[in-house]
Design an enzyme around this catalytic site. Structure first.
Site, PDB file in Angstrom:
ATOM      1  N   HIS A 150       0.796  -1.237   0.000  1.00 19.41           N
ATOM      2  CA  HIS A 150       0.000   0.000   0.000  1.00 19.41           C
ATOM      3  C   HIS A 150       0.823   1.281   0.000  1.00 19.41           C
ATOM      4  O   HIS A 150       0.253   2.373   0.037  1.00 19.41           O
ATOM      5  CB  HIS A 150      -0.944  -0.016   1.215  1.00 19.41           C
ATOM      6  CG  HIS A 150      -1.717  -1.278   1.331  1.00 19.41           C
ATOM      7  ND1 HIS A 150      -1.312  -2.324   2.123  1.00 19.41           N
ATOM      8  CD2 HIS A 150      -2.852  -1.687   0.703  1.00 19.41           C
ATOM      9  CE1 HIS A 150      -2.176  -3.334   2.006  1.00 19.41           C
ATOM     10  NE2 HIS A 150      -3.107  -2.978   1.152  1.00 19.41           N
ATOM     11  N   GLY A 203      -6.493  12.111   8.427  1.00 20.94           N
ATOM     12  CA  GLY A 203      -7.251  11.089   7.701  1.00 20.94           C
ATOM     13  C   GLY A 203      -7.218  11.321   6.197  1.00 20.94           C
ATOM     14  O   GLY A 203      -7.073  10.393   5.410  1.00 20.94           O
ATOM     15  N   ARG A 218      -5.449  16.664   2.810  1.00 19.30           N
ATOM     16  CA  ARG A 218      -5.044  17.429   3.987  1.00 19.30           C
ATOM     17  C   ARG A 218      -3.531  17.250   4.217  1.00 19.30           C
ATOM     18  O   ARG A 218      -2.828  18.180   4.594  1.00 19.30           O
ATOM     19  CB  ARG A 218      -5.866  16.920   5.156  1.00 19.30           C
ATOM     20  CG  ARG A 218      -5.842  17.504   6.537  1.00 19.30           C
ATOM     21  CD  ARG A 218      -5.896  18.946   6.728  1.00 19.30           C
ATOM     22  NE  ARG A 218      -7.071  19.713   6.445  1.00 19.30           N
ATOM     23  CZ  ARG A 218      -7.960  20.161   7.316  1.00 19.30           C
ATOM     24  NH1 ARG A 218      -7.892  19.831   8.570  1.00 19.30           N
ATOM     25  NH2 ARG A 218      -8.932  20.959   6.948  1.00 19.30           N
ATOM     26  N   ARG A 221      -3.201   4.332  -4.493  1.00 18.32           N
ATOM     27  CA  ARG A 221      -4.640   4.568  -4.257  1.00 18.32           C
ATOM     28  C   ARG A 221      -4.936   6.005  -3.847  1.00 18.32           C
ATOM     29  O   ARG A 221      -5.905   6.262  -3.120  1.00 18.32           O
ATOM     30  CB  ARG A 221      -5.177   3.650  -3.149  1.00 18.32           C
ATOM     31  CG  ARG A 221      -5.214   2.202  -3.540  1.00 18.32           C
ATOM     32  CD  ARG A 221      -5.589   1.354  -2.348  1.00 18.32           C
ATOM     33  NE  ARG A 221      -5.530  -0.040  -2.712  1.00 18.32           N
ATOM     34  CZ  ARG A 221      -6.578  -0.877  -2.684  1.00 18.32           C
ATOM     35  NH1 ARG A 221      -7.736  -0.454  -2.269  1.00 18.32           N
ATOM     36  NH2 ARG A 221      -6.447  -2.114  -3.054  1.00 18.32           N
ATOM     37  N   ARG A 235      -1.376  10.924  15.015  1.00 16.10           N
ATOM     38  CA  ARG A 235      -2.603  11.180  14.268  1.00 16.10           C
ATOM     39  C   ARG A 235      -3.062  12.604  14.563  1.00 16.10           C
ATOM     40  O   ARG A 235      -3.041  13.057  15.714  1.00 16.10           O
ATOM     41  CB  ARG A 235      -3.678  10.170  14.685  1.00 16.10           C
ATOM     42  CG  ARG A 235      -5.061  10.564  14.242  1.00 16.10           C
ATOM     43  CD  ARG A 235      -6.071   9.445  14.325  1.00 16.10           C
ATOM     44  NE  ARG A 235      -7.406   9.972  14.487  1.00 16.10           N
ATOM     45  CZ  ARG A 235      -8.097  10.613  13.530  1.00 16.10           C
ATOM     46  NH1 ARG A 235      -7.569  10.817  12.334  1.00 16.10           N
ATOM     47  NH2 ARG A 235      -9.314  11.071  13.757  1.00 16.10           N
ATOM     48  N   ILE A 236      -3.446  13.323  13.499  1.00 13.95           N
ATOM     49  CA  ILE A 236      -4.003  14.664  13.666  1.00 13.95           C
ATOM     50  C   ILE A 236      -5.357  14.664  12.969  1.00 13.95           C
ATOM     51  O   ILE A 236      -5.418  14.546  11.744  1.00 13.95           O
ATOM     52  CB  ILE A 236      -3.052  15.747  13.088  1.00 13.95           C
ATOM     53  CG1 ILE A 236      -2.478  15.319  11.743  1.00 13.95           C
ATOM     54  CG2 ILE A 236      -1.910  16.044  14.043  1.00 13.95           C
ATOM     55  CD1 ILE A 236      -1.611  16.378  11.101  1.00 13.95           C
ATOM     56  N   GLY A 237      -6.405  14.719  13.767  1.00 12.21           N
ATOM     57  CA  GLY A 237      -7.722  14.521  13.172  1.00 12.21           C
ATOM     58  C   GLY A 237      -8.785  15.432  13.734  1.00 12.21           C
ATOM     59  O   GLY A 237      -8.496  16.428  14.405  1.00 12.21           O
ATOM     60  N   SER A 238     -10.035  15.061  13.443  1.00  9.84           N
ATOM     61  CA  SER A 238     -11.167  15.801  13.992  1.00  9.84           C
ATOM     62  C   SER A 238     -12.033  14.814  14.770  1.00  9.84           C
ATOM     63  O   SER A 238     -11.905  13.596  14.608  1.00  9.84           O
ATOM     64  CB  SER A 238     -11.972  16.459  12.872  1.00  9.84           C
ATOM     65  OG  SER A 238     -12.493  15.459  12.034  1.00  9.84           O
ATOM     66  N   MET A 261     -12.354   7.800  14.760  1.00 11.26           N
ATOM     67  CA  MET A 261     -12.515   6.450  14.231  1.00 11.26           C
ATOM     68  C   MET A 261     -11.202   5.695  13.972  1.00 11.26           C
ATOM     69  O   MET A 261     -11.216   4.696  13.251  1.00 11.26           O
ATOM     70  CB  MET A 261     -13.358   6.504  12.940  1.00 11.26           C
ATOM     71  CG  MET A 261     -14.698   7.191  13.153  1.00 11.26           C
ATOM     72  SD  MET A 261     -15.795   7.147  11.733  1.00 11.26           S
ATOM     73  CE  MET A 261     -16.371   5.462  11.804  1.00 11.26           C
ATOM     74  N   GLU A 262     -10.097   6.133  14.543  1.00  8.82           N
ATOM     75  CA  GLU A 262      -8.810   5.534  14.163  1.00  8.82           C
ATOM     76  C   GLU A 262      -7.851   5.185  15.301  1.00  8.82           C
ATOM     77  O   GLU A 262      -7.063   4.229  15.175  1.00  8.82           O
ATOM     78  CB  GLU A 262      -8.054   6.489  13.208  1.00  8.82           C
ATOM     79  CG  GLU A 262      -8.640   6.612  11.811  1.00  8.82           C
ATOM     80  CD  GLU A 262      -9.795   7.591  11.735  1.00  8.82           C
ATOM     81  OE1 GLU A 262      -9.940   8.407  12.675  1.00  8.82           O
ATOM     82  OE2 GLU A 262     -10.573   7.543  10.763  1.00  8.82           O
ATOM     83  N   ASP A 271     -17.503  18.830  15.669  1.00  5.09           N
ATOM     84  CA  ASP A 271     -18.961  18.787  15.838  1.00  5.09           C
ATOM     85  C   ASP A 271     -19.264  18.298  17.244  1.00  5.09           C
ATOM     86  O   ASP A 271     -18.365  17.794  17.928  1.00  5.09           O
ATOM     87  CB  ASP A 271     -19.621  17.890  14.779  1.00  5.09           C
ATOM     88  CG  ASP A 271     -19.019  16.493  14.732  1.00  5.09           C
ATOM     89  OD1 ASP A 271     -17.938  16.337  14.139  1.00  5.09           O
ATOM     90  OD2 ASP A 271     -19.609  15.566  15.304  1.00  5.09           O
ATOM     91  N   ARG A 315     -12.790  27.140  12.090  1.00  7.22           N
ATOM     92  CA  ARG A 315     -12.231  25.810  11.809  1.00  7.22           C
ATOM     93  C   ARG A 315     -10.751  25.920  11.460  1.00  7.22           C
ATOM     94  O   ARG A 315      -9.932  25.131  11.894  1.00  7.22           O
ATOM     95  CB  ARG A 315     -13.007  25.144  10.656  1.00  7.22           C
ATOM     96  CG  ARG A 315     -14.384  24.664  11.075  1.00  7.22           C
ATOM     97  CD  ARG A 315     -14.976  23.717  10.043  1.00  7.22           C
ATOM     98  NE  ARG A 315     -15.346  24.410   8.808  1.00  7.22           N
ATOM     99  CZ  ARG A 315     -16.508  25.004   8.596  1.00  7.22           C
ATOM    100  NH1 ARG A 315     -17.429  25.003   9.524  1.00  7.22           N
ATOM    101  NH2 ARG A 315     -16.765  25.597   7.447  1.00  7.22           N
TER     102      ARG A 315
HETATM  103  N1  ADE Z   1     -14.909  12.761  13.424  1.00 12.41           N
HETATM  104  C1  ADE Z   1     -15.416  14.002  13.504  1.00 12.41           C
HETATM  105  N2  ADE Z   1     -16.688  13.981  13.936  1.00 12.41           N
HETATM  106  C2  ADE Z   1     -16.980  12.658  14.134  1.00 12.41           C
HETATM  107  C3  ADE Z   1     -18.121  11.985  14.569  1.00 12.41           C
HETATM  108  N3  ADE Z   1     -19.232  12.671  14.889  1.00 12.41           N
HETATM  109  N4  ADE Z   1     -18.084  10.645  14.648  1.00 12.41           N
HETATM  110  C4  ADE Z   1     -16.974   9.977  14.319  1.00 12.41           C
HETATM  111  N5  ADE Z   1     -15.855  10.547  13.900  1.00 12.41           N
HETATM  112  C5  ADE Z   1     -15.859  11.890  13.815  1.00 12.41           C
END
Ligand code: ADE
Length: 241
Positions: A7, A23, A27, A46, A90-93, A188-189, A212, A225
């Site tokens: 991969h 993710g 980004r 991919r 990891r840098i996420g939301s 989710m990770e 959110d 944001r």
């Molecule tokens: N990442 C950002 N918002 C989320 C949510 N509501 N559920 C799962 N992952 C998220």
């Protein structure tokens, strides 16, 4: 030396010892173009783009993880095992479960709680909590403090499902995760990332911006944001790995 994994198309030595993983691969490109110098793309299988460059003279890489535990499970395993990467941040939301984590706050994960089978299947680990590296968390805390950026720390929920069927159950599943397991928010990770780091003897951490909220839905602006994303990036990039 020519080398590729199923991969990742990079060659050995193409990745820095530390990789930041958003993710979204676009980004990752934005981060590389905006914050790094001497950038080159090192993989793109991919469309999962990865880049290596420097930040304040230190080598660093940034690569997309995709969404969900199977996806980050694959990429982080290959980076650790075959590309000699030591640190993945990891840098996420995330979606907030509590007033303690408000929209646009930056969260540092103390642990990832999950209903996922990832760690059980991957290594036989029976727990539902995986942990980040304390060394990396110390470095991220120091980076935030140096720059005056507040961090909220607590457990996070790593979910396998974004769209759950509505249910009348009270308390709700997310109130239980909040009240019984101390989960501030959901993503989710991270559970899978921390599990991989654990079995391979490597380091992982996770920074999230609250995008959110389950408790107080609010209208947000693009500017808000952007500011919170920039704060998270300053913390991640300002740490001395
Ligand atoms: N990442 C950002 N918002 C989320 C949510 N509501 N559920 C799962 N992952 C998220």
């Amino acid at each position: 030396m020519i080398m590729a994994t199923p991969h990742i198309s990079a060659e050995k030595g193409d990745f820095a010892k530390t990789v930041l993983m958003p993710g979204d691969p676009l980004r990752a490109k934005f981060i590389a173009d905006t914050f790094l110098k001497d950038v080159r793309q090192v993989t793109g299988v991919r469309g999962m783009l990865g880049f290596t460059g420097t930040y304040e003279g230190r080598p660093i890489s940034v690569m997309g993880s995709g969404m969900g535990m199977p996806s980050i499970g694959i990429y982080s395993y290959e980076l650790y095992k075959f590309y000699d990467v030591d640190n993945i941040i990891r840098i996420g939301s995330a979606g907030s479960y509590t007033d303690k984590a408000k929209l646009f706050d930056v969260v540092l994960a103390a642990g990832a709680v999950s209903e996922s089978n990832y760690a059980r299947v991957q290594s036989g680990f029976e727990g539902d909590l995986t942990l980040p590296s304390q060394t990396l968390n110390d470095k991220l805390r120091a980076s935030a403090a140096k720059q005056g950026i507040p961090l909220i720390e607590g457990n996070i929920h790593s979910s396998d499902v974004f769209y759950r069927q509505p249910s009348d159950e009270k308390p709700t599943y997310w109130e239980k995760l909040r009240d019984e397991r101390g989960c501030l928010c959901v993503e989710m990770e991270s559970f899978a990332l921390f599990a991989n780091a654990q079995v391979l003897g490597k380091n992982a951490a996770c920074l999230l911006t609250i995008s959110d909220s389950f408790v107080s839905p609010e209208i947000t602006t693009a500017e808000q944001r952007q500011t919170s994303f920039t704060n998270m990036m300053k913390v991640a990039l300002g740490a001395e790995y």
